[in-house]
Structures are given as C-alpha cells and as structure tokens.
Design a protein around this motif. Structure first.
Motif, short mmCIF file in Angstrom:
data_model
loop_
_atom_site.label_atom_id
_atom_site.label_comp_id
_atom_site.label_asym_id
_atom_site.label_seq_id
_atom_site.Cartn_x
_atom_site.Cartn_y
_atom_site.Cartn_z
N ALA A 13 0.34 -18.28 2.67
CA ALA A 13 0.02 -17.00 3.30
C ALA A 13 0.76 -15.85 2.63
CB ALA A 13 0.35 -17.04 4.79
N VAL A 14 2.03 -16.04 2.32
CA VAL A 14 2.82 -15.00 1.65
C VAL A 14 2.28 -14.73 0.25
CG1 VAL A 14 5.09 -14.47 0.70
CG2 VAL A 14 4.89 -15.39 3.00
N VAL A 15 1.96 -15.78 -0.48
CA VAL A 15 1.42 -15.61 -1.84
C VAL A 15 0.07 -14.92 -1.79
CG1 VAL A 15 0.54 -16.88 -3.84
CG2 VAL A 15 2.73 -17.51 -2.83
N PHE A 16 -0.80 -15.32 -0.86
CA PHE A 16 -2.11 -14.70 -0.73
C PHE A 16 -1.98 -13.23 -0.36
CE2 PHE A 16 -5.65 -13.32 1.91
CZ PHE A 16 -6.70 -13.48 1.00
N GLU A 17 -1.09 -12.93 0.58
CA GLU A 17 -0.89 -11.53 1.01
C GLU A 17 -0.42 -10.67 -0.14
OE1 GLU A 17 1.42 -8.12 2.08
OE2 GLU A 17 2.37 -10.00 1.54
N ARG A 18 0.50 -11.18 -0.93
CA ARG A 18 1.02 -10.43 -2.07
C ARG A 18 -0.06 -10.19 -3.11
NH1 ARG A 18 5.57 -7.64 -3.85
NH2 ARG A 18 6.01 -8.18 -5.99
N ALA A 19 -0.83 -11.22 -3.43
CA ALA A 19 -1.89 -11.09 -4.42
C ALA A 19 -2.99 -10.16 -3.92
CB ALA A 19 -2.47 -12.46 -4.75
N PHE A 20 -3.36 -10.26 -2.66
CA PHE A 20 -4.40 -9.40 -2.10
C PHE A 20 -3.96 -7.95 -2.08
CE2 PHE A 20 -6.79 -7.39 1.30
CZ PHE A 20 -8.09 -7.81 1.01
N ASP A 21 -2.70 -7.70 -1.72
CA ASP A 21 -2.16 -6.35 -1.67
C ASP A 21 -2.14 -5.72 -3.06
OD1 ASP A 21 -0.97 -4.13 -0.33
OD2 ASP A 21 0.99 -4.77 -1.09
N GLN A 22 -1.68 -6.45 -4.05
CA GLN A 22 -1.64 -5.92 -5.41
C GLN A 22 -3.05 -5.70 -5.96
OE1 GLN A 22 0.86 -8.45 -7.77
NE2 GLN A 22 2.72 -7.55 -6.96
N GLY A 23 -3.97 -6.59 -5.64
CA GLY A 23 -5.35 -6.43 -6.07
C GLY A 23 -6.01 -5.22 -5.44
N ALA A 24 -5.78 -5.02 -4.15
CA ALA A 24 -6.34 -3.86 -3.45
C ALA A 24 -5.73 -2.56 -4.00
CB ALA A 24 -6.09 -3.97 -1.96
N ASP A 25 -4.44 -2.55 -4.26
CA ASP A 25 -3.81 -1.36 -4.84
C ASP A 25 -4.37 -1.05 -6.22
OD1 ASP A 25 -2.25 -0.90 -2.62
OD2 ASP A 25 -0.45 -1.82 -3.47
N ALA A 26 -4.57 -2.07 -7.04
CA ALA A 26 -5.12 -1.86 -8.38
C ALA A 26 -6.54 -1.34 -8.31
CB ALA A 26 -5.07 -3.16 -9.17
N LEU A 27 -7.33 -1.87 -7.39
CA LEU A 27 -8.71 -1.39 -7.23
C LEU A 27 -8.73 0.06 -6.76
CD1 LEU A 27 -11.74 -2.03 -7.23
CD2 LEU A 27 -11.46 -2.77 -4.85
N TYR A 28 -7.86 0.41 -5.81
CA TYR A 28 -7.77 1.78 -5.31
C TYR A 28 -7.36 2.74 -6.43
CZ TYR A 28 -6.35 5.72 -2.41
OH TYR A 28 -6.21 6.96 -1.86
N HIS A 34 -8.76 7.14 -10.01
CA HIS A 34 -8.01 7.63 -11.17
C HIS A 34 -8.39 9.09 -11.44
CE1 HIS A 34 -5.61 7.33 -14.74
NE2 HIS A 34 -6.56 7.95 -15.41
N GLY A 35 -7.37 9.91 -11.58
CA GLY A 35 -7.58 11.33 -11.82
C GLY A 35 -7.66 12.16 -10.56
N LYS A 36 -7.65 11.53 -9.41
CA LYS A 36 -7.74 12.24 -8.14
C LYS A 36 -6.44 12.21 -7.35
CE LYS A 36 -12.52 10.75 -7.70
NZ LYS A 36 -13.43 9.92 -6.92
N LEU A 37 -5.57 11.30 -7.70
CA LEU A 37 -4.33 11.14 -6.95
C LEU A 37 -3.27 12.10 -7.44
CD1 LEU A 37 -4.25 7.25 -6.84
CD2 LEU A 37 -5.04 8.80 -5.08
N TRP A 38 -2.31 12.40 -6.59
CA TRP A 38 -1.27 13.37 -6.91
C TRP A 38 -0.50 12.97 -8.15
CZ3 TRP A 38 0.11 18.07 -6.59
CH2 TRP A 38 1.42 18.47 -6.82
N LYS A 39 -0.19 11.73 -8.31
CA LYS A 39 0.60 11.32 -9.47
C LYS A 39 -0.17 11.52 -10.77
CE LYS A 39 -0.39 6.40 -8.96
NZ LYS A 39 0.23 5.10 -8.77
N HIS A 40 -1.48 11.63 -10.72
CA HIS A 40 -2.27 11.86 -11.92
C HIS A 40 -2.43 13.35 -12.24
CE1 HIS A 40 -4.20 7.81 -10.74
NE2 HIS A 40 -3.21 7.60 -11.60
N ILE A 41 -2.32 14.21 -11.22
CA ILE A 41 -2.58 15.64 -11.46
C ILE A 41 -1.37 16.54 -11.20
CG2 ILE A 41 -5.03 15.40 -10.92
CD1 ILE A 41 -4.41 16.70 -8.19
#
Length: 61
Positions: A25-40, A45-52
């Motif tokens: 469960a911990v491994v799945f949660e970590r992988a899912f969280d990182q995957g969702a963050d990467a997809l977001y 890209h180009g719309k977030l504060w850190k990009h502009i």
C-alpha cells in the motif's frame, strides 16, 4: 515464483500477510502520487507559477 513458494513466504503467517499488504500500500501510494504529479506537471506546463515567475519577479537589491 511458484504459488506454493508465494504462499509460504507471504500468506502463511498473518503478521507477514499484513506487513506485505502495508508495504504494498505504501509503495503503491508513493508511485501513484508521483505519477499523478508528473501528469499534472505535463498537462499544465507553462501555466504554473514556477514556470512563469521569471516574467513577473524583479530583482531589487
């Protein structure tokens, strides 16, 4: 890994079974969280504060 070996290693004792579920469960949660963050990041890209932020910040001394 044959099923009998899988049973003997993970499912024979309740404590090992619960521990393996918790670790999975911990491994799945970590992988899912990182995957969702990467997809977001990719979709926004180009719309977030850190990009502009370089467009709007001034460097005053």
């Amino acid at each position: 890994m044959p099923l009998s070996r899988l049973y003997n290693v993970f499912f024979r004792r309740t404590s090992t079974f619960v521990l393996s579920i918790a670790v999975a469960a911990v491994v799945f949660e970590r992988a899912f969280d990182q995957g969702a963050d990467a997809l977001y990041e990719q979709l926004n890209h180009g719309k977030l504060w850190k990009h502009i932020k370089h467009k709007y910040e001034t460097h005053e001394k």
